[in-house]
Design an enzyme around this catalytic site. Structure first.
Site, PDB file in Angstrom:
ATOM      1  N   ASP A   1      -5.482  -9.279  -7.372  1.00  0.00           N
ATOM      2  CA  ASP A   1      -4.671  -9.853  -6.301  1.00  0.00           C
ATOM      3  C   ASP A   1      -4.561 -11.356  -6.526  1.00  0.00           C
ATOM      4  O   ASP A   1      -5.562 -12.029  -6.773  1.00  0.00           O
ATOM      5  CB  ASP A   1      -5.316  -9.593  -4.933  1.00  0.00           C
TER       6      ASP A   1
ATOM      7  N   ASP B   1       2.540   2.782  -0.360  1.00  0.00           N
ATOM      8  CA  ASP B   1       1.331   2.823   0.472  1.00  0.00           C
ATOM      9  C   ASP B   1       1.495   4.011   1.404  1.00  0.00           C
ATOM     10  O   ASP B   1       2.486   4.100   2.133  1.00  0.00           O
ATOM     11  CB  ASP B   1       1.200   1.535   1.293  1.00  0.00           C
TER      12      ASP B   1
END
Lengths: 196, 288
Positions: free
Chosen positions: B46, B165
């Site tokens: 990330d 997701d």
């Protein structure tokens, strides 16, 4: 040594340039016919679609130029496929350097994913392109079309069926995998090409 | 691994693959010995403002906050690909990301995907020009499915990863969530994945919100449904906590690749150990 990477409407050209930089080789990216013709070595990379790439090359007369090169030439992925006679991808006539046809992977069952994406083995390695590369080394592949085994095959890979993961005829070499993304194995293959 | 292949294990000094690199993976197909495409292990980093977000602690590298250093470390460890997920909030910081992608492309010798906030062909073009191999799209693709088609036409399906997701609701169904999991939709995960593949997505990155961060194992059922039902590779994400979770997601979930973040960053699972473990269980792995 001067080294030219052919610039055309395909992706992944920068990656080849950077990979060469990592092994200490300076290259230029160009579509200038004179520059290409006078280079010591030529790399013809590419990720993309066959027919639009061939159209682009023909419009710039790069198709004839490529066929007539006498210095070592390395086609990568789409570059190798375009060096063949014909591709099933949008029924495209290609350069005809290798008298081979590029065929779509036809999976017998849904378990085979097309395109093949990932690391697979190369084996039955021939020529100096694979000097110091072990049989069964892993290379990174991304492709939905492939060339069958034939007289020009210098490396084999199995996916659905065995196919040519590298080709050679005279000064022309082609690899279906991406040496620029194949970790140290790929770097060795690029080094070998530079010393051919 | 394709059908009809009986694993026979590894080449050794003594067996019929003598001469081949020890540890390569082979199988039998109609009594003919063949090699197979390996399953992929993918660490995810990330990124915010050009730096890795999670505090990682590696004494082996100088600056674990530098995505290039951390990514190179994973590449040396045998990671098969890398995913860089940009969570930079502001648009002005995109330039930082582009510079970072360029540095990564110069340094790292394995493929990498860049995702986060991508919403147009222009976004993609800049990332690819800077050397990204693939990009991943999520919310923008759901809101404008024609984006997937556009990207596939312009850059090729091979570089378009659709990230989903998903969350299993009380009704037992898996639904698509947007905006980093903050916004629920009424769309079924399988339906959207299947439609996106028709539109041109070349790979699916599937994250189960029920499993993400739990370290209790991947979402086997939805991974398996997508992996067996779709003609493109599926990357499973969310929940990988130990070695056997990865075995499970490849064996039962039929995933083509498995992605994880913090367990690698915090050295709870080391990539070389993980790959040897899986190889010993006849899951084809690239062992450098």
């Amino acid at each position: 040594m001067n080294l030219t990477i052919i610039k055309y409407n395909a992706g992944n050209i920068q990656s080849v340039l950077y990979a060469l930089e990592r092994i200490g080789a300076a290259a230029v990216v160009s579509d200038d016919p004179q520059l290409i013709a006078s280079s010591d070595k030529v790399i013809f990379p590419g990720v993309g679609e066959a027919s639009s790439a061939m159209t682009y090359l023909r419009e710039r007369n790069l198709d004839r130029l490529l066929k007539d090169l006498s210095q070592p030439v390395l086609g990568i992925c789409l570059g190798m496929q375009l060096m063949c006679a014909r591709s099933e991808e949008n029924d495209t006539n290609c350069l005809g350097i290798f008298d081979e046809e590029v065929k779509k992977f036809t999976p017998g069952t849904k378990e085979w994913k097309v395109p093949q994406i990932g690391w697979n083995n190369i084996h039955h390695l021939k020529t100096g392109l694979f000097r110091n590369v072990q049989e069964g080394s892993f290379c990174y592949f991304v492709h939905g079309y492939a060339v069958s085994l034939g007289s020009h095959t210098i490396a084999e890979t199995d996916y659905i069926l065995p196919y040519s993961s590298a080709l050679n005829r005279k000064n022309f070499y082609g690899v279906q995998f991406h040496p620029e993304k194949s970790a140290v194995v790929g770097e060795q293959i690029l080094k070998n090409f530079l010393s051919i | 691994m394709g059908p009809f292949i009986t694993p026979i294990g590894q080449a050794t000094e003594n067996n019929r693959w003598a001469g081949y690199k020890p540890g390569i993976w082979a199988g039998l197909n109609n009594n003919k010995l063949i090699f197979v495409l390996t399953k992929r292990i993918i660490p995810c980093l990330d990124i915010r403002d050009g730096r890795t977000v999670k505090g990682v602690n590696f004494e082996d590298i100088r600056d674990a906050g530098d995505p290039v250093e951390l990514g190179s470390f994973y590449a040396r460890q045998g990671a098969d690909e890398l995913v860089f997920l940009d969570i930079t909030a502001t648009h002005e910081k995109r330039k930082t990301l582009h510079e970072l992608v360029n540095r990564i492309a110069h340094q790292i010798n394995i493929p990498f995907t860049v995702g986060g906030g991508i919403s147009s062909p222009q976004d993609v073009s800049i990332l690819l020009q800077n050397g990204a191999d693939k990009i991943s799209v999520n919310t923008a693709a759901f809101e404008r499915p024609e984006l997937v088609t556009q990207l596939a036409r312009e850059f090729g399906s091979q570089c378009v990863v659709l990230a989903i997701d998903t969350k299993r609701e009380a009704d037992g169904q898996w639904y698509v969530y947007l905006n980093g999991g903050r916004k629920k939709t009424g769309m079924s995960c399988y339906e959207w994945a299947s439609r996106a593949v028709d539109l041109g997505a070349g790979e699916i990155l599937l994250t189960s919100m029920n499993h993400d961060g739990t370290k209790s194992g991947f979402a086997i059922d939805i991974t398996r449904k997508l992996a067996l039902g779709l003609p493109v590779p599926v990357i499973a994400s969310g929940g990988g906590g130990n070695l056997s979770h990865f075995e499970e997601v490849f064996e039962q979930g039929k995933a083509d690749a498995a992605l994880a973040a913090s367990i690698f960053h915090f050295k709870e699972v080391a990539i070389p150990e993980l790959k040897r473990y899986l190889q010993d269980r006849n899951i084809p792995m690239r062992l450098p």
